[in-house]
Design a protein around this motif. Structure first.
Motif, PDB file in Angstrom:
ATOM      1  N   ARG A 189       0.637  -1.237   0.040  1.00  0.00           N
ATOM      2  CA  ARG A 189      -0.234   0.147   0.018  1.00  0.00           C
ATOM      3  C   ARG A 189       0.987   1.197   0.028  1.00  0.00           C
ATOM      4  NH1 ARG A 189      -3.247  -3.065   3.666  1.00  0.00           N
ATOM      5  NH2 ARG A 189      -2.210  -2.263   5.554  1.00  0.00           N
ATOM      6  N   ILE A 190       1.997   1.280   0.647  1.00  0.00           N
ATOM      7  CA  ILE A 190       3.022   2.324   0.924  1.00  0.00           C
ATOM      8  C   ILE A 190       3.251   2.622  -0.646  1.00  0.00           C
ATOM      9  CG2 ILE A 190       5.110   3.319   1.670  1.00  0.00           C
ATOM     10  CD1 ILE A 190       2.968   3.331   3.636  1.00  0.00           C
ATOM     11  N   HIS A 191       3.751   1.527  -1.384  1.00  0.00           N
ATOM     12  CA  HIS A 191       4.037   1.631  -2.855  1.00  0.00           C
ATOM     13  C   HIS A 191       3.010   2.043  -3.615  1.00  0.00           C
ATOM     14  CE1 HIS A 191       4.298   0.037  -7.053  1.00  0.00           C
ATOM     15  NE2 HIS A 191       5.523   0.131  -6.758  1.00  0.00           N
ATOM     16  N   ASP A 192       1.890   1.654  -3.378  1.00  0.00           N
ATOM     17  CA  ASP A 192       0.758   2.191  -4.263  1.00  0.00           C
ATOM     18  C   ASP A 192       0.518   3.831  -4.074  1.00  0.00           C
ATOM     19  OD1 ASP A 192       0.844  -0.354  -5.451  1.00  0.00           O
ATOM     20  OD2 ASP A 192      -0.916  -0.929  -4.511  1.00  0.00           O
ATOM     21  N   ILE A 193       0.357   4.141  -2.661  1.00  0.00           N
ATOM     22  CA  ILE A 193      -0.037   5.367  -2.449  1.00  0.00           C
ATOM     23  C   ILE A 193       0.938   6.636  -2.630  1.00  0.00           C
ATOM     24  CG2 ILE A 193      -0.275   7.013  -0.282  1.00  0.00           C
ATOM     25  CD1 ILE A 193      -1.371   4.729   1.245  1.00  0.00           C
ATOM     26  N   THR A 194       2.532   6.009  -2.730  1.00  0.00           N
ATOM     27  CA  THR A 194       3.658   6.865  -3.019  1.00  0.00           C
ATOM     28  C   THR A 194       3.433   7.209  -4.731  1.00  0.00           C
ATOM     29  OG1 THR A 194       4.964   6.257  -1.451  1.00  0.00           O
ATOM     30  CG2 THR A 194       6.059   7.026  -3.283  1.00  0.00           C
ATOM     31  N   GLU A 195       3.013   6.009  -5.368  1.00  0.00           N
ATOM     32  CA  GLU A 195       3.223   5.927  -6.713  1.00  0.00           C
ATOM     33  C   GLU A 195       1.914   6.934  -7.255  1.00  0.00           C
ATOM     34  OE1 GLU A 195       3.933   2.983 -10.236  1.00  0.00           O
ATOM     35  OE2 GLU A 195       2.329   2.472  -9.045  1.00  0.00           O
ATOM     36  N   PHE A 196       0.760   6.732  -6.651  1.00  0.00           N
ATOM     37  CA  PHE A 196      -0.362   7.489  -7.064  1.00  0.00           C
ATOM     38  C   PHE A 196      -0.169   8.964  -6.794  1.00  0.00           C
ATOM     39  CE2 PHE A 196      -4.598   9.366  -6.381  1.00  0.00           C
ATOM     40  CZ  PHE A 196      -5.315   8.717  -7.407  1.00  0.00           C
ATOM     41  N   LEU A 197       0.374   9.394  -5.506  1.00  0.00           N
ATOM     42  CA  LEU A 197       0.407  10.951  -5.153  1.00  0.00           C
ATOM     43  C   LEU A 197       1.521  11.461  -6.367  1.00  0.00           C
ATOM     44  CD1 LEU A 197       0.607  10.723  -1.322  1.00  0.00           C
ATOM     45  CD2 LEU A 197      -1.135  11.834  -2.769  1.00  0.00           C
ATOM     46  N   LEU A 198       2.483  10.700  -6.487  1.00  0.00           N
ATOM     47  CA  LEU A 198       3.492  11.464  -7.343  1.00  0.00           C
ATOM     48  C   LEU A 198       2.971  11.422  -8.937  1.00  0.00           C
ATOM     49  CD1 LEU A 198       6.716   9.922  -5.918  1.00  0.00           C
ATOM     50  CD2 LEU A 198       5.980  12.096  -5.740  1.00  0.00           C
ATOM     51  N   THR A 199       1.974  10.646  -9.408  1.00  0.00           N
ATOM     52  CA  THR A 199       1.674  10.415 -10.525  1.00  0.00           C
ATOM     53  C   THR A 199       0.332  11.348 -10.770  1.00  0.00           C
ATOM     54  OG1 THR A 199       2.204   8.201 -10.879  1.00  0.00           O
ATOM     55  CG2 THR A 199       0.928   8.927 -12.535  1.00  0.00           C
ATOM     56  N   PRO A 202       0.515  17.611  -8.477  1.00  0.00           N
ATOM     57  CA  PRO A 202       1.701  18.347  -8.697  1.00  0.00           C
ATOM     58  C   PRO A 202       2.708  17.866  -7.866  1.00  0.00           C
ATOM     59  CG  PRO A 202      -0.006  19.662  -8.426  1.00  0.00           C
ATOM     60  CD  PRO A 202      -0.597  18.280  -7.935  1.00  0.00           C
ATOM     61  N   LEU A 203       2.962  16.843  -6.936  1.00  0.00           N
ATOM     62  CA  LEU A 203       3.839  16.527  -6.097  1.00  0.00           C
ATOM     63  C   LEU A 203       5.180  15.808  -7.008  1.00  0.00           C
ATOM     64  CD1 LEU A 203       2.002  14.944  -3.018  1.00  0.00           C
ATOM     65  CD2 LEU A 203       3.396  17.146  -3.019  1.00  0.00           C
ATOM     66  N   GLY A 204       4.602  15.188  -8.126  1.00  0.00           N
ATOM     67  CA  GLY A 204       5.542  14.746  -9.049  1.00  0.00           C
ATOM     68  C   GLY A 204       6.139  15.210 -10.036  1.00  0.00           C
ATOM     69  N   GLY A 213       8.791   5.418 -10.763  1.00  0.00           N
ATOM     70  CA  GLY A 213       8.794   3.773 -10.419  1.00  0.00           C
ATOM     71  C   GLY A 213       9.798   3.496  -9.245  1.00  0.00           C
ATOM     72  N   GLN A 214      10.955   4.265  -9.491  1.00  0.00           N
ATOM     73  CA  GLN A 214      12.133   3.827  -8.566  1.00  0.00           C
ATOM     74  C   GLN A 214      11.843   4.387  -7.178  1.00  0.00           C
ATOM     75  OE1 GLN A 214      15.279   5.849 -10.669  1.00  0.00           O
ATOM     76  NE2 GLN A 214      15.559   4.367 -12.030  1.00  0.00           N
ATOM     77  N   ILE A 215      11.169   5.664  -7.028  1.00  0.00           N
ATOM     78  CA  ILE A 215      10.759   5.964  -5.742  1.00  0.00           C
ATOM     79  C   ILE A 215       9.754   5.135  -5.006  1.00  0.00           C
ATOM     80  CG2 ILE A 215       9.640   7.924  -4.472  1.00  0.00           C
ATOM     81  CD1 ILE A 215      10.891   9.963  -6.766  1.00  0.00           C
ATOM     82  N   SER A 216       8.624   4.639  -5.915  1.00  0.00           N
ATOM     83  CA  SER A 216       7.823   3.879  -5.424  1.00  0.00           C
ATOM     84  C   SER A 216       8.447   2.418  -4.983  1.00  0.00           C
ATOM     85  CB  SER A 216       6.727   3.604  -6.235  1.00  0.00           C
ATOM     86  OG  SER A 216       6.239   4.801  -6.739  1.00  0.00           O
ATOM     87  N   LEU A 217       9.488   2.062  -5.618  1.00  0.00           N
ATOM     88  CA  LEU A 217      10.026   0.594  -5.113  1.00  0.00           C
ATOM     89  C   LEU A 217      10.786   1.125  -3.828  1.00  0.00           C
ATOM     90  CD1 LEU A 217      10.797  -2.216  -5.624  1.00  0.00           C
ATOM     91  CD2 LEU A 217      12.830  -1.256  -7.035  1.00  0.00           C
ATOM     92  N   ALA A 218      11.284   2.073  -3.876  1.00  0.00           N
ATOM     93  CA  ALA A 218      12.297   2.476  -2.667  1.00  0.00           C
ATOM     94  C   ALA A 218      11.384   2.573  -1.419  1.00  0.00           C
ATOM     95  CB  ALA A 218      13.035   3.944  -2.887  1.00  0.00           C
ATOM     96  N   ALA A 219       9.975   3.277  -1.715  1.00  0.00           N
ATOM     97  CA  ALA A 219       9.171   3.120  -0.580  1.00  0.00           C
ATOM     98  C   ALA A 219       8.648   1.882   0.142  1.00  0.00           C
ATOM     99  CB  ALA A 219       7.826   4.024  -0.931  1.00  0.00           C
ATOM    100  N   ILE A 220       8.901   0.873  -0.577  1.00  0.00           N
ATOM    101  CA  ILE A 220       8.740  -0.354   0.126  1.00  0.00           C
ATOM    102  C   ILE A 220       9.831  -0.714   1.212  1.00  0.00           C
ATOM    103  CG2 ILE A 220       8.895  -3.007  -0.217  1.00  0.00           C
ATOM    104  CD1 ILE A 220       7.787  -2.447  -3.043  1.00  0.00           C
ATOM    105  N   MET A 221      10.856  -0.149   1.063  1.00  0.00           N
ATOM    106  CA  MET A 221      11.994  -0.443   2.024  1.00  0.00           C
ATOM    107  C   MET A 221      11.996   0.580   3.214  1.00  0.00           C
ATOM    108  SD  MET A 221      15.017  -1.570  -0.689  1.00  0.00           S
ATOM    109  CE  MET A 221      14.379  -0.361  -2.082  1.00  0.00           C
ATOM    110  N   HIS A 222      11.148   1.458   3.464  1.00  0.00           N
ATOM    111  CA  HIS A 222      11.129   2.571   4.161  1.00  0.00           C
ATOM    112  C   HIS A 222      11.444   2.044   5.710  1.00  0.00           C
ATOM    113  CE1 HIS A 222       6.945   1.265   4.863  1.00  0.00           C
ATOM    114  NE2 HIS A 222       6.949   1.933   5.689  1.00  0.00           N
ATOM    115  N   ASP A 223      11.045   0.644   6.027  1.00  0.00           N
ATOM    116  CA  ASP A 223      10.933   0.336   7.345  1.00  0.00           C
ATOM    117  C   ASP A 223      12.010  -0.824   7.520  1.00  0.00           C
ATOM    118  OD1 ASP A 223       9.480   2.115   9.002  1.00  0.00           O
ATOM    119  OD2 ASP A 223       7.762   0.884   8.847  1.00  0.00           O
TER     120      ASP A 223
END
Length: 364
Positions: A189-199, A202-204, A213-223
């Protein structure tokens, strides 16, 4: 031992049809007889007909024998059209002529004809000259096909490596969530929310789809740093003591340090985002976050987005230490800063699309 053909289908991809374009039926017959035992022969009675046959499928022909003097459209006019259509680079065309001035031959060569053969033709000479060029073009086509196949195979292998790396990243992140008593869906969900907000906001702006795509993948590793936190603290059902909370806070630094120890990950475009997000996803806009006390735009936009996504998901879902909050209460807590102060622009974009984000939490 006979050599092994690694690409057995290439022979079928090399054309074996030769087109004779000449208004004189006798000349077509003579040329056809010379090449009939080596190639399939097609005929055109004038330049216009020949041009149409060529343009209908140049990849089906191995060569063209083209007369100069013809009705409707002469050989030079045909060559001009073929040059414009960028056919002569891939298809060898021979000019067959009884009389041609120096200027005609010069233009023919400049247009891209491979050879000029004089009439009357000498069968064994014209056969050898034409065959030599055809063999050269066929070898070049085979080589081109081999290169295409090898490139495709390399891209496929590279994609498998990327998929494997992503699978390992997702597996590691999900394993940490399982250890934390979660189902593993949190990281997705963190991946999907991040990707959605940036896509979709205007945040993206300024980020390419590949970077998002790279940021959304990186978000998976936040914890990922939570792997270093003791179970007694990580899974404590009640409120953490100040001492325990200080230990819990170290998962940010631990996560960045852990990611830096994976040399293979450095080759992934998500690496620089992952380290930043792991370390700074608990920083806050007013500087009261951790571990570095960053303030305002000192925090990267991707770390800010993941930070908000993490809070939104944590409030919306049941955790070992709490039940899920109702949607409106979640929004009020975020808006009122009960989970830390966020960038006003970030909140504006978030609330503009939250109704669509909330669908992630609807029963499926």
């Amino acid at each position: 031992m006979a050599p092994v053909n690694l690409y057995p289908d290439l022979a079928s991809r090399v054309p074996t049809t030769l087109l004779v374009v000449d208004d004189d039926e006798m000349n077509r017959c003579i040329l056809g007889n010379i090449f009939a035992s080596h190639y399939s022969i097609q005929e055109a009675a004038n330049g216009k007909e020949g041009l149409e046959m060529i343009l209908a499928g140049p990849e089906k022909l191995c060569a063209v024998l083209l007369d100069v003097m013809m009705p409707e459209m002469d050989g030079i006019q045909v060559l001009r059209h073929l040059k414009e259509a960028d056919v002569l680079r891939r298809l060898p065309v021979f000019l067959i002529t009884a009389e041609a001035s120096g200027s005609v031959m010069k233009e023919a060569y400049e247009l891209g004809v491979v050879d000029v053969i004089s009439k009357p033709v000498i069968p064994y000479v014209v056969l050898r000259r034409v065959q030599s060029v055809i063999e050269l073009y066929q070898a070049r086509r085979r080589l081109s096909h081999v290169v295409e196949i090898q490139q495709s195979e390399l891209l496929e292998k590279a994609q498998k490596i990327v998929d494997l790396n992503m699978g390992m990243i997702e597996a590691l992140s999900a394993a940490i969530e399982f250890r934390n008593g979660e189902s593993g869906e949190h990281v997705h969900r963190i991946h999907d929310i991040t990707e959605f907000l940036l896509t979709n906001t205007p945040l993206g702006d300024g980020l390419t789809p590949d970077e998002i795509g790279q940021i959304s993948l990186a978000a998976i590793m936040h914890d990922v740093g939570k792997i270093a936190i003791p179970d007694a603290i990580l899974n404590k059902p009640g409120k953490l003591t100040p001492e325990e909370f200080e230990i819990m806070k170290t998962h940010t630094v631990q996560g960045a340090q852990l990611l830096e120890k994976f040399p293979q990950l450095r080759e992934n475009g998500a690496y620089r985002y992952a380290c930043d997000i792991a370390r700074h996803h608990h920083e806050r806009w007013d500087g009261r976050g951790y571990p570095d006390g960053l303030k305002g735009d000192e925090i990267s936009i991707w770390a800010q987005v993941v930070s908000l996504a993490d809070v939104y998901d944590a409030l919306s879902c049941k955790r070992v230490y709490k039940d899920a909050f109702p949607r409106q209460q979640v929004l009020d807590m975020i808006r009122e800063g009960q989970c830390g102060v966020f960038n006003p622009r970030l909140l504006e974009c978030f609330f503009a699309v939250e109704e669509r984000l909330h669908r992630l939490y609807e029963p499926k």
